[in-house]
Design an enzyme around this catalytic site. Structure first.
Site, mmCIF file in Angstrom:
data_model
loop_
_atom_site.group_PDB
_atom_site.id
_atom_site.type_symbol
_atom_site.label_atom_id
_atom_site.label_comp_id
_atom_site.label_asym_id
_atom_site.label_seq_id
_atom_site.Cartn_x
_atom_site.Cartn_y
_atom_site.Cartn_z
ATOM 1 N N ASP A 296 -4.324 2.187 7.960
ATOM 2 C CA ASP A 296 -5.263 2.709 9.260
ATOM 3 C C ASP A 296 -4.390 3.458 10.242
ATOM 4 O O ASP A 296 -3.235 3.663 10.032
ATOM 5 C CB ASP A 296 -5.293 1.202 10.026
ATOM 6 C CG ASP A 296 -3.825 0.741 10.401
ATOM 7 O OD1 ASP A 296 -3.039 0.572 9.702
ATOM 8 O OD2 ASP A 296 -3.817 0.207 11.802
ATOM 9 N N ARG B 164 -9.541 1.991 7.949
ATOM 10 C CA ARG B 164 -9.134 1.329 6.724
ATOM 11 C C ARG B 164 -10.293 1.159 5.498
ATOM 12 O O ARG B 164 -10.198 0.981 4.327
ATOM 13 C CB ARG B 164 -8.869 -0.199 7.010
ATOM 14 C CG ARG B 164 -7.602 -0.471 7.793
ATOM 15 C CD ARG B 164 -7.233 -2.215 7.708
ATOM 16 N NE ARG B 164 -6.415 -2.364 8.867
ATOM 17 C CZ ARG B 164 -4.925 -2.306 8.728
ATOM 18 N NH1 ARG B 164 -4.408 -1.814 7.800
ATOM 19 N NH2 ARG B 164 -4.283 -2.647 9.858
ATOM 20 N N ASP C 95 0.727 -1.330 -0.033
ATOM 21 C CA ASP C 95 0.022 -0.083 0.091
ATOM 22 C C ASP C 95 0.862 1.286 -0.166
ATOM 23 O O ASP C 95 0.908 1.974 -0.835
ATOM 24 C CB ASP C 95 -1.058 -0.061 1.358
ATOM 25 C CG ASP C 95 -0.336 -0.481 2.634
ATOM 26 O OD1 ASP C 95 0.782 -0.657 2.434
ATOM 27 O OD2 ASP C 95 -0.930 -0.129 3.653
ATOM 28 N N ASP D 8 7.298 3.894 3.412
ATOM 29 C CA ASP D 8 7.570 4.941 4.185
ATOM 30 C C ASP D 8 9.152 4.825 4.392
ATOM 31 O O ASP D 8 10.008 5.172 3.741
ATOM 32 C CB ASP D 8 6.519 4.730 5.397
ATOM 33 C CG ASP D 8 6.873 5.965 6.393
ATOM 34 O OD1 ASP D 8 7.564 7.022 6.013
ATOM 35 O OD2 ASP D 8 6.284 6.046 7.332
HETATM 36 P P1 IMP Z 1 7.655 1.131 6.251
HETATM 37 O O1 IMP Z 1 8.208 -0.217 6.741
HETATM 38 O O2 IMP Z 1 8.067 2.260 7.364
HETATM 39 O O3 IMP Z 1 8.116 1.609 4.826
HETATM 40 O O4 IMP Z 1 6.103 1.293 6.553
HETATM 41 C C1 IMP Z 1 5.254 0.503 5.773
HETATM 42 C C2 IMP Z 1 4.113 0.015 6.443
HETATM 43 O O5 IMP Z 1 3.786 0.943 7.475
HETATM 44 C C3 IMP Z 1 3.002 0.151 5.285
HETATM 45 O O6 IMP Z 1 2.938 -0.947 4.665
HETATM 46 C C4 IMP Z 1 1.748 0.711 6.036
HETATM 47 O O7 IMP Z 1 0.913 -0.405 6.555
HETATM 48 C C5 IMP Z 1 2.562 1.504 7.163
HETATM 49 N N1 IMP Z 1 2.349 2.927 6.813
HETATM 50 C C6 IMP Z 1 3.446 3.587 6.530
HETATM 51 N N2 IMP Z 1 2.959 5.029 6.467
HETATM 52 C C7 IMP Z 1 1.854 5.066 6.646
HETATM 53 C C8 IMP Z 1 0.812 5.945 6.784
HETATM 54 O O8 IMP Z 1 0.987 7.126 6.617
HETATM 55 N N3 IMP Z 1 -0.418 5.560 7.217
HETATM 56 C C9 IMP Z 1 -0.759 4.284 7.606
HETATM 57 N N4 IMP Z 1 0.163 3.385 7.585
HETATM 58 C C10 IMP Z 1 1.220 3.496 7.034
HETATM 59 MG MG MG Z 2 1.339 -2.261 4.517
#
Ligand code: IMP
Ligand code: MG
Length: 178
Positions: free
Chosen positions: A159, A165, A100, A103
């Site tokens: 979420d 969601r 989705d 980040d």
């Molecule tokens: P990462 O590991 O920091 O890249 O984050 C990945 C996961 O964190 C994504 O698959 C989302 O499920 C969640 N995530 C990251 N940013 C957001 C946000 O702005 N809103 C909600 N969920 C987020």
């Molecule tokens: Mg995710």
């Protein structure tokens, strides 16, 4: 859920639909004859993956992995837990990871690493939303829907503390003024 928040629309359902169609066209061009294995990262990607595959008119298979990192906070904890790993055979398959939002990059890199060990024929990443502002690890993203600002987003599968969601639009959370 201690602070009341309000939601503001960042991308409407119509903008999301156009973006998903654009991604589906690119994926069709590259995978139509490859019977790919699409691996959705739960929970956030469930809605995106469901809409995406309905635009893909060729043989494919679907799998899910479930990771968690955020807990009940808006900041990633930095520790990735694989709650449910992949059970399908990955060796020699064309694998497309469907996420989705990317980040920090920690979650998707964790999943990529474990899939790479299973020796797929190819391994690529498709994300609906790319939030590059707080990236901690370089992620090779092959298909990007929208590049988003550094805001906490909810809706369309995303979420906050398991809420929101089900919103059909992608929104950002603003703390309500006291
Ligand atoms: P990462 O590991 O920091 O890249 O984050 C990945 C996961 O964190 C994504 O698959 C989302 O499920 C969640 N995530 C990251 N940013 C957001 C946000 O702005 N809103 C909600 N969920 C987020
Ligand atoms: Mg995710």
């Amino acid at each position: 859920m201690n602070k009341p928040t309000i939601t503001c629309v960042l991308y409407t359902r119509q903008q999301i639909e156009i973006t998903v169609k654009k991604l589906a066209d690119e994926i069709t061009r590259d995978y139509a004859d490859k019977n790919p294995l699409l691996v959705g990262i739960l929970k956030g990607s469930f809605m995106f993956l469901a809409d995406l595959v309905r635009q893909l008119d060729f043989p494919l298979e679907i799998e899910f992995v479930r990771v968690s990192s955020y807990g009940r906070n808006r900041q990633s904890s930095g520790k990735i837990n694989v709650v449910q790993g992949i059970r399908t055979r990955v060796k020699d398959r064309h694998v497309l990871v469907v996420e989705d939002i990317i980040d920090s990059g920690l979650s998707v890199n964790h999943v990529l690493e474990s899939l790479r060990n299973k020796k797929p024929a190819s391994l690529k990443v498709c994300c609906l939303l790319d939030k590059p502002a707080r990236r901690q690890m370089t992620v090779p993203i092959d298909y990007t829907g929208l590049t988003v600002p550094d805001k906490f987003l909810v809706g369309y599968g995303l979420d906050w503390a398991e809420q929101y969601r089900n919103l059909p639009d992608i929104c950002y959370l603003e703390d309500a003024k006291p």
